[in-house]
Design a protein around this motif. Structure first.
Motif, short mmCIF file in Angstrom:
data_model
loop_
_atom_site.label_atom_id
_atom_site.label_comp_id
_atom_site.label_asym_id
_atom_site.label_seq_id
_atom_site.Cartn_x
_atom_site.Cartn_y
_atom_site.Cartn_z
N GLY A 79 0.80 -1.22 0.00
CA GLY A 79 0.00 0.00 0.00
C GLY A 79 0.83 1.26 0.00
O GLY A 79 0.32 2.35 0.23
N VAL A 86 -3.54 7.92 2.67
CA VAL A 86 -3.89 7.35 3.98
C VAL A 86 -3.68 8.38 5.08
O VAL A 86 -4.52 8.54 5.98
CB VAL A 86 -3.03 6.09 4.24
CG1 VAL A 86 -3.13 5.67 5.71
CG2 VAL A 86 -3.47 4.95 3.35
N LEU A 107 -5.78 -0.86 4.81
CA LEU A 107 -5.51 -0.78 3.38
C LEU A 107 -4.55 -1.90 3.00
O LEU A 107 -3.39 -1.91 3.42
CB LEU A 107 -4.89 0.57 3.02
CG LEU A 107 -4.46 0.71 1.55
CD1 LEU A 107 -5.68 0.67 0.62
CD2 LEU A 107 -3.68 2.01 1.33
#
Length: 428
Positions: A79, A86, A107
């Protein structure tokens, strides 16, 4: 641990929790302790959010959600391209932790089908050295290891991309390239149909600005005569090779599915030392693997004493849930595993001390990592035999030196594992 600053404070803390495949049980408590320390900073209003990423996040999501539920976001190993988004989400004024489900705070992405590019990196290593990843994932089936489950199949980064990254790093001031992958000697097999590490290293040897190229994580099975000749004949590839062996007993190696035996290992080691003068070999071993007998442990201990590796790390076997080794018979008590680690490290300590003592009076090129924090007019550096953070150091007496300088130094004394030297000048 990476700070993402904003104004006078810290917007978010990214905690990259790494657990080595063989020793996750030891890494998890340490990682949780760091996370809790960061959460305390958040509670005190000193940071806006705590984001946990890396191998532990990938494998231990449920543990994190249960034991540190205050974490704002959990990001798996693939990720990374979305970290900025994020952090934006975790620090948004509209975000309230209680309004987010566990899924919204997590995630995770599947393993890539091609290697990710690493250009335009924001590096957290010192300016003069950098790690250069040449592939991702692993096709090995070692029974103790969870890396294939965490990082997927081996995916080679094309040669031209690696060289482009190397040139970019050199232009940014890097003078020592440290080649890494889950298995560096497997490089190219999936993409080109044959291993091409030798060819890649010959291209890296031509990169302007780079002084040293250091190779880590070289699995023994694919170290060919061509690769050995490349190692020995290159100008910038220093005589240092990290080659994890894990054990030497044929039966234990078979239970580990290491695909090599003692005879092949010893033959390779002797060929390497015969062709590559002054080679420093770093290796790692696992003791207390399920079913390891006292005789097999003694075989490993005697092998370490006899072969005299310049650098050795030893770890007790630690069960990784979901790996084939979990189902093997003969799991050993923790105190037995710890005692076996200590016994091998006692043997290796004397080997390392003897190697350091043998350097006294010799001259070595040394890369300076920075000032010595304890002594004026002294600097901390490393010889070719020392990778950053994992190996030994040289205390160099000299003036007007800076991180990234390469100097010629004469060793005046040994201090246990480390060396004490006097700078003679530069370049060496």
């Amino acid at each position: 641990l990476i700070e993402v600053p904003q104004g006078p404070g810290v917007r978010a803390l990214l905690v990259d929790c790494l657990a080595k495949a063989g020793v996750p049980a030891h890494a998890i408590p340490d990682s949780l302790a760091v996370i809790r320390e960061m959460l305390a900073l958040k509670a005190a209003g000193k940071v806006g959010a705590v984001v946990v990423a890396g191998c532990m996040a990938e494998r231990q999501r449920e543990v994190l959600l249960e034991q540190v539920p205050e974490v704002d976001q959990i990001v798996g190993v693939f990720g990374r391209e979305e970290i900025a988004a994020v952090v934006d989400r975790a620090t948004s004024p509209r975000r309230k932790q209680g309004e987010l489900s566990d899924e919204q705070r997590s995630l995770f992405r599947p393993a890539p089908v091609r290697a990710l590019e690493d250009t335009a990196r924001l590096r957290i290593t010192p300016k003069h050295f950098a790690y250069l990843k040449i592939s991702e994932g692993c096709d090995r089936l070692c029974t103790y290891c969870a890396i294939p489950k965490m990082r997927g199949r081996h995916v080679t980064k094309p040669i031209e991309e690696v060289i482009r990254e190397a040139n970019e790093l050199a232009a940014d001031g890097v003078r020592e390239l440290i080649i890494v992958a889950q298995d560096t000697t497997y490089y190219g097999l999936d993409l080109y149909g044959r291993t091409r590490l030798a060819e890649l290293l010959r291209e890296l040897d031509k990169v302007d600005g780079i002084e040293w190229v250091r190779t880590l994580y070289a699995y023994p099975e694919h170290i060919s005569d061509e690769l050995i000749e490349t190692f020995a004949g290159a100008k910038k590839i220093i005589p240092y090779l990290d080659m994890p062996l894990q054990h030497i007993s044929d039966r234990v190696l078979k239970r580990m599915i290491r695909r090599v035996d003692r005879a092949a290992t010893e033959d390779l080691l002797h060929r390497l030392r015969a062709k590559w003068p002054d080679l420093a070999i770093r290796t790692t071993f696992i003791t207390g693997f399920p079913g390891e007998t006292e005789k097999e442990f003694e075989e490993l201990r005697d092998f370490v004493a006899e072969f005299k590796f310049e650098r050795v790390g030893v770890f007790p076997y630690s069960l990784e849930p979901g790996t084939p080794a979990e189902k093997l018979d003969g799991h050993l008590p923790e105190d037995v595993k710890a005692a076996r680690v200590a016994a091998i490290m006692e043997v290796q300590q004397q080997v390392a001390f003897d190697w350091a003592a043998a350097q006294v009076g010799k001259e070595h090129p040394v890369v300076i990592d920075g000032p010595d924090p304890e002594f004026a007019n002294h600097f901390r550096g490393r010889t070719y035999a020392d990778a950053p953070e994992i190996d030994c150091a040289v205390r160099v007496k000299g003036k007007s030196l800076a991180a990234g300088d390469f100097v010629r130094a004469k060793v005046a004394a040994a201090d246990g594992y480390d060396l004490i030297a006097r700078a003679l000048g530069r370049p060496w």
